[in-house]
Design an enzyme around this catalytic site. Structure first.
Site: not given
Ligand code: PNS
Length: 156
Positions: A17, A41, A90, A128
């Site tokens: 990150h 999650k 990745r 992570s």
């Molecule tokens: O590190 P991660 O868990 O891959 O991040 C995921 C994240 C936080 C970027 C994604 O879950 C997110 O944007 N959540 C907010 C809800 C949202 O906007 N959902 C619609 C787009 S998929």
């Protein structure tokens, strides 16, 4: 000045990150690292713990801010006046999820562009979840996470 958001769960932040954050900071006037408050999650670390680890890890790096958000990412991006979303890629296994998320976000907010940065090969296997698993099994996590995070993970 172009502002980008780098959103994620950061449970916890890893060196992968951090590498993306630093590289994004060279491309944009400001990078806002946005820690999601309630990820789908259930996180191992609380929001405050995740925020603290991110803030300490990016301390001293210019043009980076750290915040948290809840709800839709596009709404948060609009309120923060960001024009781009940064995501790291990745392996091929990331692609489906990232593609779906980028297209959904574009549908919801056509002017918000998702920019993908390819991981450094050193971190292509790193996540992570893997880091938490190694820490739980008392393996060596130095080199995988920032020093402040390694200190915390050694206690889990
Ligand atoms: O590190 P991660 O868990 O891959 O991040 C995921 C994240 C936080 C970027 C994604 O879950 C997110 O944007 N959540 C907010 C809800 C949202 O906007 N959902 C619609 C787009 S998929």
């Amino acid at each position: 000045m172009k502002k980008a958001i780098y959103p994620g769960s950061f449970d916890p932040i890893t060196n992968g990150h951090l590498d993306i954050i630093k590289r994004a900071a060279c491309l944009f006037g400001e990078v806002l690292v946005a820690v999601i408050s309630n990820p789908e999650k259930k996180p191992f670390f609380s929001l405050n713990e995740r925020l603290k680890m991110v803030k300490e890890a990016v301390h001293g790096v210019k043009n980076i801010k750290v915040d948290f958000f809840d709800g839709l990412l596009v709404d948060y991006a609009q309120s923060a006046k960001a024009s781009s979303i940064i995501r790291g890629l990745r392996a091929v296994s990331d692609f489906d999820y990232e593609f779906q998320m980028a297209l959904t976000n574009r549908q919801l907010s056509p002017n918000l562009e998702t920019v993908f940065l390819m991981t450094d090969y050193k971190y292509s296997y790193l996540s992570s979840s893997i880091v938490k698993q190694i820490a739980r099994l008392k393996g060596d996590i130095s080199g995988l996470v920032p020093k402040n995070v390694a200190k915390i993970l050694k206690k889990i």
